[in-house]
Design a protein around this motif. Structure first.
Motif, PDB file in Angstrom:
ATOM      1  N   ASP A   4     -26.568  27.863 -44.115  1.00  0.00           N
ATOM      2  CA  ASP A   4     -27.537  27.411 -43.115  1.00  0.00           C
ATOM      3  C   ASP A   4     -28.156  28.616 -42.425  1.00  0.00           C
ATOM      4  OD1 ASP A   4     -28.747  26.305 -40.676  1.00  0.00           O
ATOM      5  OD2 ASP A   4     -27.703  24.463 -41.241  1.00  0.00           O
TER       6      ASP A   4
ATOM      7  N   LYS B 256     -25.780  20.559 -43.306  1.00  0.00           N
ATOM      8  CA  LYS B 256     -25.085  20.114 -44.513  1.00  0.00           C
ATOM      9  C   LYS B 256     -25.844  20.593 -45.751  1.00  0.00           C
ATOM     10  CE  LYS B 256     -23.261  16.011 -42.170  1.00  0.00           C
ATOM     11  NZ  LYS B 256     -23.218  14.528 -42.154  1.00  0.00           N
ATOM     12  N   PRO B 257     -25.243  20.481 -46.933  1.00  0.00           N
ATOM     13  CA  PRO B 257     -25.930  20.941 -48.156  1.00  0.00           C
ATOM     14  C   PRO B 257     -27.279  20.261 -48.347  1.00  0.00           C
ATOM     15  CG  PRO B 257     -23.603  20.531 -48.595  1.00  0.00           C
ATOM     16  CD  PRO B 257     -23.851  20.038 -47.206  1.00  0.00           C
TER      17      PRO B 257
ATOM     18  N   SER C  60     -20.429  23.651 -33.436  1.00  0.00           N
ATOM     19  CA  SER C  60     -20.287  22.199 -33.397  1.00  0.00           C
ATOM     20  C   SER C  60     -19.079  21.855 -32.533  1.00  0.00           C
ATOM     21  CB  SER C  60     -20.126  21.639 -34.811  1.00  0.00           C
ATOM     22  OG  SER C  60     -20.083  20.226 -34.787  1.00  0.00           O
TER      23      SER C  60
ATOM     24  N   GLU D  88     -29.650  15.878 -43.040  1.00  0.00           N
ATOM     25  CA  GLU D  88     -28.586  16.750 -43.522  1.00  0.00           C
ATOM     26  C   GLU D  88     -28.940  18.216 -43.335  1.00  0.00           C
ATOM     27  OE1 GLU D  88     -30.945  15.273 -47.188  1.00  0.00           O
ATOM     28  OE2 GLU D  88     -30.207  14.483 -45.280  1.00  0.00           O
ATOM     29  N   GLN D  89     -30.220  18.568 -43.447  1.00  0.00           N
ATOM     30  CA  GLN D  89     -30.621  19.954 -43.217  1.00  0.00           C
ATOM     31  C   GLN D  89     -30.492  20.306 -41.748  1.00  0.00           C
ATOM     32  OE1 GLN D  89     -34.607  20.863 -44.525  1.00  0.00           O
ATOM     33  NE2 GLN D  89     -34.329  23.053 -44.337  1.00  0.00           N
TER      34      GLN D  89
ATOM     35  N   SER E 225     -33.578  15.966 -49.914  1.00  0.00           N
ATOM     36  CA  SER E 225     -34.086  16.481 -48.635  1.00  0.00           C
ATOM     37  C   SER E 225     -35.602  16.659 -48.690  1.00  0.00           C
ATOM     38  CB  SER E 225     -33.418  17.815 -48.299  1.00  0.00           C
ATOM     39  OG  SER E 225     -32.021  17.673 -48.159  1.00  0.00           O
TER      40      SER E 225
ATOM     41  N   ASN F 196     -24.100  19.838 -31.544  1.00  0.00           N
ATOM     42  CA  ASN F 196     -24.418  21.158 -32.086  1.00  0.00           C
ATOM     43  C   ASN F 196     -25.228  21.954 -31.064  1.00  0.00           C
ATOM     44  OD1 ASN F 196     -23.179  20.523 -34.536  1.00  0.00           O
ATOM     45  ND2 ASN F 196     -25.049  19.662 -35.385  1.00  0.00           N
TER      46      ASN F 196
END
Length: 586
Positions: free
Chosen positions: A564, A196-197, A570, A191-192, A202, A465
């Motif tokens: 981020d 993403k949050p 993306s 997710e990092q 994480s 990405n």
């Protein structure tokens, strides 16, 4: 923060290093990183501390200062046995700094590099200690964000997790403009890596990566370029080949879904269940070679406590300060003790630091004990905000359009000359001869009847990405972001300076009424060199034609969120390979 050389010797101060910070005499360098430089110093009572000074360009960023103040205050609440507590700090002065308890031990990264992977009992104790540290850190409302082997120090009584939460202060500040990324790609969670949050889960993923590194010497997603490792983290399963059976639960820490990862408390229970004997941290939890190294560092630190301040040494061109353990040591400040030397007790008695010369006034440092609420600090000079220094990489050299057209002109003139000289020969040819060199064949009248190539099968790749300065090639399956200063000028699609570009300068932005398809891309000839992000919104589409004959329909999905630290776009890519004749310019 452990930057001592093998044998317990520290790096001397270099030219340009301060000799004191807020009354703390700096005795040696411990290391340097993306946010600043770390020095060895001492409290008034002689206890060693690690003092980190922040880079000037970060100090000039008001947003960084605001976040740095928040994270330091939060870090003060972390008082775990397996963390290095905050001792003192200054977040408002001209150069912010932070002092934490010094840990006389190597980092996990340098220990594994020098001595190899740790035995299973040591790994279990390492994991249990790190999990306990994360429990305390998360309990203070902090997510580490950059848990990696170099941020785990090995002390005689267990590991120490350092730099917790401080990385967040650099998010979306000047640090992202200096080429320094927050978080280490090989230890980021999916997710990092995807922007993403980031949650406490994480850090559990990173803990699993650190555990694999400690037990095998390599991470669970291999080595190589950062973009390749990140791709495997997001899309592929971990490679845990060779991992001891007792550590099989590490696979749960590496679950793609954050909800499927165990909590730090559960990890401690798993470590206890995998150990044949009760887990107990002691002076013998590490291999002898690492334990001896810790003893030598304690000895070196004790010697420097009463040594006079040495003149800063000029930096060596062959010994970069960011890699102190990989270069031959210069003349040591303190020679390592020999085998016959008297062992040094784990907690040596230090003398007070030597005061600086009289012409340099030495104020008393605002010492913060590691227990209880922080003592009030003396008022400091007001901070004068300066313009934020945000360097930007030089743009890639543009293709020489003038040279390109000059070359085409010369080629056309030369072709006409050649055709004129061969006219008589051409007229003598039989009119019925086939022009075999024509790609479209002949209809018997001398006119070309070129037919379009058949429609190739489209291939779609979602969620590609592309970071700033990276490119993709449509022939790759799947297209992976690449970063090469030379090949980017011949790339099919690259992202740079808030715009998407193609080296063939054949991009067509479709309007909202147009349906993105191969036919639409073939018919549209409103070619442009680039499409800026200001022209795009979520769902916008544009066509890209390449010199090699590929056509791609690109759907814009958005940019990196503000939380981020990286900068990327993306995209969804639908690619028709070999959809048109290659151009000579390609």
């Amino acid at each position: 923060m452990a930057g001592a050389r093998p044998g317990g010797q520290f790096r001397p101060l270099e030219s340009g290093d301060p000799t004191a910070v807020a009354g703390y005499r700096l005795a040696a360098r411990l290391g340097a990183g993306g946010m600043g430089t770390v020095y060895l110093s001492y409290t008034p009572g002689g206890h060693p501390i690690a003092l980190k000074t922040i880079r000037p360009e970060l100090s000039e960023d008001p947003e960084f200062r605001r976040r740095f103040q928040q994270e330091v205050k939060a870090a003060q609440r972390v008082q775990g046995l397996y963390t290095a507590p905050v001792i003192d700090y200054d977040t408002e002065g001209t150069q912010p700094w932070l002092a934490v308890a010094y840990v006389a031990g190597p980092s996990l990264a340098s220990a594994v590099a020098e001595h190899g992977p740790l035995p299973v009992p040591s790994v279990l104790l390492l994991l249990a200690g790190m999990a306990e540290a994360l429990s305390v850190i998360h309990g203070a409302g902090i997510v580490h964000r950059d848990l990696k082997p170099s941020n785990v120090l090995l002390a005689s009584d267990g590991p120490r997790v350092i730099d917790f939460g401080i990385a967040r202060a650099a998010d979306a500040t000047a640090l992202t403009g200096t080429g320094v990324s927050i978080g280490t790609p090989a230890f980021m969670s999916p997710e990092q890596a995807a922007g993403k949050p980031v949650t406490p889960a994480s850090d559990v993923f990173a803990l699993g990566q650190v555990a694999a590194f400690a037990a095998r010497g390599t991470g669970a997603y291999g080595d190589g370029p950062s973009h390749a490792v990140l791709y495997r983290i997001v899309h592929e399963e971990p490679d845990l080949t060779g991992l001891p059976e007792q550590l099989g639960f590490i696979a749960r820490c590496l679950a793609k879904d954050p909800a499927g990862r165990p909590s730090p408390a559960e990890i401690i229970s798993l470590c206890q269940g995998a150990s044949p004997t009760p887990l107990r941290q002691s002076g013998s939890w590490l291999p002898e070679a690492i334990a001896a190294q810790i003893t030598q560092r304690v000895s070196a630190s004790a010697a420097l406590a009463g040594a006079p301040t040495a003149a800063p040494a000029a930096p060596s061109p062959t010994a970069p300060v960011t890699q102190p353990d990989l270069t031959p040591p210069p003349a040591p400040i303190h020679a390592a003790p020999t085998a016959a030397a008297t062992p040094v007790p784990p907690v040596p008695s230090f003398g007070p630091p030597v005061p600086p010369p009289q012409h340099q006034p030495r104020p008393q440092p605002t010492f913060q004990p590691s227990y209880g609420p922080p003592a009030p600090t003396a008022p400091r000079p007001p901070f004068v905000q300066q313009p934020a220094w945000r360097p930007h990489p030089l743009p890639p050299p543009k293709q020489n359009k003038a040279g390109k057209w000059i070359g085409i002109t010369v080629g056309v003139v030369a072709g006409l000359f050649w055709l004129g000289s061969c006219a008589s020969f051409i007229q003598g040819l039989d009119d019925s001869s086939d022009s075999s060199s024509s790609s479209g064949g002949s209809d018997g009248t001398g006119s070309s009847s070129a037919e379009p190539l058949p429609d190739p099968k489209p291939v779609t790749y979602q969620g590609v990405n592309i970071p700033d300065g990276y490119y993709v090639q449509f022939a790759d399956s799947p297209p992976k972001p690449l970063n090469d200063d030379v090949d980017i000028y011949y790339s099919d699609l690259y992202y740079y300076d808030d715009a998407l570009r193609s080296s063939d300068d054949k991009i067509v932005l479709l309007n909202n009424a147009q349906q993105g398809s191969l036919q639409t891309c073939r018919e549209e000839t409103r070619y442009a060199e680039s499409v800026s992000l200001s022209q795009l919104s979520k769902g916008s589409q544009f066509c890209v034609h390449t010199g090699s004959g590929h056509i791609a329909l690109v759907t814009f999905r958005g940019t990196a969120p503000q939380s981020d630290p990286s900068d990327y776009v993306s995209l969804d890519l639908t690619i028709w390979r070999n959809a048109e004749e290659p151009s000579s310019a390609g």
